[in-house]
Design a protein around this motif. Structure first.
Motif, short mmCIF file in Angstrom:
data_model
loop_
_atom_site.label_atom_id
_atom_site.label_comp_id
_atom_site.label_asym_id
_atom_site.label_seq_id
_atom_site.Cartn_x
_atom_site.Cartn_y
_atom_site.Cartn_z
N PRO A 195 42.52 49.49 48.57
CA PRO A 195 42.37 49.38 47.12
C PRO A 195 43.62 48.85 46.44
N LEU A 196 44.80 49.19 46.94
CA LEU A 196 46.03 48.69 46.34
C LEU A 196 46.10 47.17 46.42
N VAL A 197 45.86 46.63 47.61
CA VAL A 197 45.95 45.18 47.79
C VAL A 197 44.85 44.45 47.03
N PHE A 236 45.52 44.17 43.42
CA PHE A 236 46.42 43.04 43.15
C PHE A 236 45.69 41.71 43.24
N ARG A 237 44.93 41.51 44.31
CA ARG A 237 44.24 40.23 44.50
C ARG A 237 43.29 39.91 43.35
N PHE A 238 42.66 40.93 42.80
CA PHE A 238 41.65 40.71 41.77
C PHE A 238 42.24 40.66 40.36
N ALA A 239 43.56 40.86 40.24
CA ALA A 239 44.21 40.85 38.92
C ALA A 239 45.39 39.88 38.94
N GLU A 240 46.60 40.40 39.18
CA GLU A 240 47.79 39.54 39.16
C GLU A 240 47.70 38.40 40.19
N MET A 259 38.76 33.66 48.60
CA MET A 259 37.95 34.80 49.00
C MET A 259 37.10 35.25 47.82
N ARG A 260 36.14 36.10 48.09
CA ARG A 260 35.33 36.69 47.03
C ARG A 260 36.20 37.67 46.25
N THR A 261 36.35 37.44 44.97
CA THR A 261 37.15 38.33 44.14
C THR A 261 36.27 39.03 43.12
N ILE A 262 36.70 40.22 42.71
CA ILE A 262 35.91 41.04 41.78
C ILE A 262 36.86 41.51 40.67
N PRO A 263 37.18 40.64 39.72
CA PRO A 263 38.18 40.98 38.70
C PRO A 263 37.88 42.25 37.93
N HIS A 264 36.61 42.52 37.66
CA HIS A 264 36.30 43.70 36.86
C HIS A 264 36.53 45.00 37.63
N ALA A 265 36.77 44.90 38.95
CA ALA A 265 37.02 46.10 39.76
C ALA A 265 38.50 46.41 39.91
#
Length: 205
Positions: free
Chosen positions: A106-108, A111-115, A124-130
């Motif tokens: 969840p930590l990584v 980061f991947r889905f925000a900053e 990759m598949r990203t889920i910004p709202h998560a």
């Protein structure tokens, strides 16, 4: 053997593991910022397109940091960093799974889905709202782990192991991407300082 490595917490785990072993391997730096890890030459070695990757003497390849470290622990058994007995090895693997699934993932991904979204959204598949919930989950589990560490020197008690290396590398990474350790988690903070002392002791003069 040859280690394909890069920046990031996953390669840092293997690098620290090797330092604890006193083992030096030939290394090749992979430019993940430029996407080299997602290009054909590297993907032939690791189809997952992730770093690190260990090239074996027989030409085979191992990916994923825990299997790489377990392999290295068998090849170079002293000092043991998984465990010396079936019970110790099982205990280390239990903590590795808990830390990896509950904290590192969840930590990584937070980061991947925000900053990190500009870098990862095309890879990759990203889920910004998560992202926010994932970051909160990682912090909750760090607090949970902190409570279990009362009276212990290391995650597995008085025995330094791969579990401590994994936790340290990802806590340090979190601090660089807007997810610092809650200062109330004093047991983990103390562990981090103990690991830093080990790193400094093993650093080349």
């Amino acid at each position: 053997m040859k280690l394909y490595t890069s920046i990031g917490p996953n390669p840092a785990v293997v690098t620290m593991f090797l330092a604890e072993k006193g083992v030096s391997l030939d290394t090749v730096k992979v430019d993940i910022m430029a996407g080299e890890n997602r290009q054909a030459p590297y993907m032939q070695k690791n189809p997952a397109g992730q770093s690190p990757c260990l090239e074996l003497d027989d030409g085979g390849h191992l990916a994923e940091i825990i299997p790489i470290c377990e392999y290295l622990d068998e090849k170079f058994p002293n000092p043991p960093l998984i465990g010396s007995t079936p019970e110790e090895r099982a205990e280390t693997r239990m903590w590795l799974r808990r830390i990896d699934l509950n904290i590192c993932e969840p930590l990584v991904n937070g980061f991947r889905f925000a900053e990190g979204l500009p870098l990862f959204q095309s890879r990759m598949r990203t889920i910004p709202h998560a992202a926010a919930d994932l970051k909160s989950l990682a912090q909750e589990k760090l607090t949970w782990l902190d409570g279990l560490m009362t009276g212990k020197t290391w995650v597995a008690g008085e025995r330094f192991s791969l579990a401590d290396i994994l936790l340290f590398c990802f806590v340090e990474f979190g601090g660089t991407v807007g997810q610092p350790l809650n200062p109330d988690n004093k047991n983990i903070a103390a562990l981090v300082e103990r690991v830093k002392a080990r790193v400094a002791e093993k650093a080349p003069a």
